[in-house]
Design a protein around this motif. Structure first.
Motif, PDB file in Angstrom:
ATOM      1  N   SER A 236       0.826  -1.199   0.000  1.00 42.61           N
ATOM      2  CA  SER A 236       0.000   0.000   0.000  1.00 42.61           C
ATOM      3  C   SER A 236       0.864   1.254   0.000  1.00 42.61           C
ATOM      4  O   SER A 236       1.824   1.368   0.777  1.00 42.61           O
ATOM      5  CB  SER A 236      -0.907  -0.004   1.238  1.00 42.61           C
ATOM      6  OG  SER A 236      -1.718   1.152   1.254  1.00 42.61           O
ATOM      7  N   GLY A 237       0.555   2.174  -0.892  1.00 43.72           N
ATOM      8  CA  GLY A 237       1.299   3.431  -0.982  1.00 43.72           C
ATOM      9  C   GLY A 237       2.555   3.355  -1.806  1.00 43.72           C
ATOM     10  O   GLY A 237       3.166   4.382  -2.107  1.00 43.72           O
ATOM     11  N   GLN A 238       2.972   2.127  -2.179  1.00 44.34           N
ATOM     12  CA  GLN A 238       4.196   1.972  -2.966  1.00 44.34           C
ATOM     13  C   GLN A 238       3.949   1.316  -4.324  1.00 44.34           C
ATOM     14  O   GLN A 238       4.824   1.337  -5.188  1.00 44.34           O
ATOM     15  CB  GLN A 238       5.214   1.127  -2.196  1.00 44.34           C
ATOM     16  CG  GLN A 238       5.659   1.725  -0.873  1.00 44.34           C
ATOM     17  CD  GLN A 238       6.685   0.852  -0.174  1.00 44.34           C
ATOM     18  OE1 GLN A 238       7.510   0.201  -0.802  1.00 44.34           O
ATOM     19  NE2 GLN A 238       6.634   0.831   1.155  1.00 44.34           N
ATOM     20  N   THR A 240       2.261   0.962  -7.951  1.00 42.95           N
ATOM     21  CA  THR A 240       1.636   1.755  -9.006  1.00 42.95           C
ATOM     22  C   THR A 240       1.192   0.831 -10.135  1.00 42.95           C
ATOM     23  O   THR A 240       1.788  -0.215 -10.380  1.00 42.95           O
ATOM     24  CB  THR A 240       2.593   2.818  -9.555  1.00 42.95           C
ATOM     25  OG1 THR A 240       3.753   2.170 -10.115  1.00 42.95           O
ATOM     26  CG2 THR A 240       3.029   3.784  -8.460  1.00 42.95           C
ATOM     27  N   THR A 259      -5.987   0.642  -4.817  1.00 43.50           N
ATOM     28  CA  THR A 259      -5.998   0.271  -3.408  1.00 43.50           C
ATOM     29  C   THR A 259      -5.439  -1.134  -3.278  1.00 43.50           C
ATOM     30  O   THR A 259      -5.968  -2.080  -3.888  1.00 43.50           O
ATOM     31  CB  THR A 259      -7.426   0.318  -2.830  1.00 43.50           C
ATOM     32  OG1 THR A 259      -7.955   1.642  -2.960  1.00 43.50           O
ATOM     33  CG2 THR A 259      -7.426  -0.086  -1.363  1.00 43.50           C
TER      34      THR A 259
END
Length: 579
Positions: A236-238, A240, A259
């Protein structure tokens, strides 16, 4: 055989003596790679076209400075030799001598010692994986735009950046169907040659897998998607997600949100542009330096024609260009019409730290417009879908009929209508033309839209200055010009712009681009003040003067786009030298 080995079969060994009958099965020997760098250790593949090699009876000699540490025979046709090249080994080509069953076979100039070499890290990837790699050279002279790597079939280099003469980075994607095993990595260095890293990269049999759902959508659709992976490591957050076509990241399938559910699954939303090119896209998922590519994972389907989505681009113009060398004026009269589906999502305007390049206000209010050039990059947007309306469309007014013929642009795929080769007499001043279409089955039908294409009220000409022969002007002085009034009130305007060197070009403030412009009273006399000119950089600049008018809002019957406006102008373009 290594793919590049075939051209390295260097010598017909055991060739018959002159006058002797040719041997029925004279072997051909070869070795690969045919080069190595000083201070490196590598494995050479040896091959024979006739079973010749035998364990304990096959040896290789590459001369002084190269130590053959051992030869392993796989079978009569294949063997491998491990060689260590000394740091001070003589550079250049050298013979290779094979000892085969007690006989010596010389392969002339079969191996080259080079000063340059390179290493690769990491040196392996799983099937379906995308990895970031680093190339470290020794005595290399890598150059951006001239140096490019190759990993062989099934491994695509999607990115490569030369940092300096001995350092480069890149990303490589392994096709899920690639053949596992070690493979040579080659660096092509312009037209001069190649540098080989033997067995430099391993395609591992283990696989990183994934599946995208749904796998298709129509142009213009926005929908939710999910990816289920195996052996993945989503964070999550890394992590793409992006879609790619044959030219790189696709600009017509956009990922709106992602997500991460867990290390092997994620969900998101994507939008397919209304102008998306029909066909397949690869899906690329990147987490840090590791990634997953799903080839042809998504297909863009053609959306059916919908009249409600069709807008109209309509223009009728006169352009006059002044030849700087002779002062001659070339006049072009053009009528243009295009039926298109506006891009959804719309192509975003560049985010400009200095504000947008605006338009001058009425009247006699000269303004300068500048933006930070570093924020003014052109947006990479899809090409809108265009539609046919028959072989011709017409502009009609009283007894005049202008025919615009269909043009299909092979490079862009655009369909539009254009009347060229017109004369000024075809541009009837102060006239409102109707637009009539011939009609085309399944696309834009036969329609008549009345009074939508105006022409400006009157012709005009520039009286002074004479803008040719490298006309020069001091930026510290006002720039004044005179013209015959174009009778633009109340529906049209007269506009003048001076760009800085190019369009757009640099302002005096370093790194900025822009222009000065004004909508003067149409009284035939106006001056740009020195204060406005001072923001422009010195040099040759283009100028434009034009009477301009827009028609009433209109749309095709049945279309949701009823705010189209036809445009028209009579424009003079010239240049001068700012000092």
């Amino acid at each position: 055989m290594t793919p590049a080995l075939a051209p390295a079969l260097l010598l017909l060994a055991c060739a018959p003596q002159q006058g002797a009958a040719p041997a029925a099965s004279s072997p051909v020997y070869g070795l690969w790679p045919d080069q190595g760098g000083q201070g490196t250790t590598l494995t050479l593949d040896l091959e024979a076209t006739v079973a010749s090699f035998a364990a304990g009876a096959t040896a290789l000699d590459l001369g002084e400075g190269i130590t053959v540490e051992g030869v392993e025979v796989d079978d009569g046709w294949r063997a491998r030799a491990t060689v260590r090249i000394a740091e001070d080994a003589r550079l250049g080509a050298r013979d290779a001598t094979l000892a085969v069953d007690g006989a010596a076979v010389v392969l002339p100039a079969a191996f080259q010692v080079r000063a340059d070499s390179f290493t690769l890290s990491p040196d392996q990837a799983w099937l379906g994986e995308t990895v970031a790699v680093q190339f470290q050279g020794k005595a290399t002279s890598w150059t951006a735009g001239r140096t490019w790597p190759s990993f062989g079939d099934g491994v695509e280099v999607v990115e490569f950046t030369v940092l300096d003469e001995e350092t480069a980075t890149g990303r490589a994607t392994v096709d899920p169907g690639a053949t596992p095993g070690w493979r040579d990595v080659e660096l092509q260095e312009g037209a001069e040659g190649r540098l080989v890293l033997p067995d430099g990269f391993l395609v591992d049999r283990a696989a990183v897998l994934g599946a995208l759902s749904p796998s298709s959508a129509e142009q213009g659709q926005t929908l939710s998607f999910s990816v289920e992976g195996w052996q993945t490591a989503f964070v999550s957050g890394q992590t793409t997600v992006s879609f790619h076509d044959a030219w790189g990241p696709a600009n017509d399938v956009l990922v709106d949100s992602v997500t991460v559910v867990d290390s092997n699954s994620l969900v998101g939303q994507l939008t397919v542009s209304s102008g998306a090119v029909v066909g397949s896209r690869d899906l690329q998922i990147q987490t840090g330096t590791e990634g997953l590519v799903l080839p042809d994972a998504f297909t863009v389907l053609a959306a059916p024609f919908a009249l409600e989505d069709v807008a109209v681009d309509l223009r009728f113009s006169v352009d006059r260009d002044v030849d700087n060398a002779t002062g001659a004026v070339e006049e072009t009269v053009t009528a243009f019409c295009m039926f298109y589906t506006p891009l959804q999502p719309a192509c975003p305007l560049p985010e400009l730290s200095g504000g947008e390049l605006g338009s001058p206000q009425r009247y006699d209010l000269p303004e300068s417009f500048g933006i930070d050039a570093s924020t003014a990059a052109t947006q990479d947007c899809p090409t809108p879908r265009t539609w046919g309306a028959g072989e011709v469309v017409w502009l009609e007014a009283d007894d005049q009929l202008l025919t615009l013929e269909r043009v299909e642009d092979d490079s862009s795929g655009l369909v539009y209508y254009r009347a060229q080769g017109l004369a000024l007499a075809d541009y009837v001043l102060g006239t409102d033309y109707d637009l009539r279409t011939q009609g085309e089955e399944g696309q834009v039908g036969a329609v008549l839209v009345e009074g939508v294409q105006p022409t400006v009220p009157a012709d005009w000409s520039l009286l002074s200055p004479t803008l040719w022969g490298n006309h020069s002007h001091d930026r510290a002085r006002d720039f004044c010009f005179q013209w015959t009034p174009a009778q633009t009130y109340p529906d049209a305007v007269f506009i003048s712009t001076i760009w800085s060197r190019s369009e757009p070009g640099p302002l005096v403030e370093e790194g900025w681009v822009g222009y000065v412009g004004a909508v003067p009273w149409d009284d035939g006399d106006f001056c740009f003040e020195a204060a406005q000119l001072s923001v422009l950089a010195p040099g040759t600049v283009p100028l434009s003067f034009y009477a301009f008018q827009e028609g009433p809002a209109f749309g095709l019957p049945g279309s949701s786009y009823q705010d189209n406006q036809a445009s028209t102008w009579i424009r003079l373009r010239a240049s001068m030298v700012l000092q």
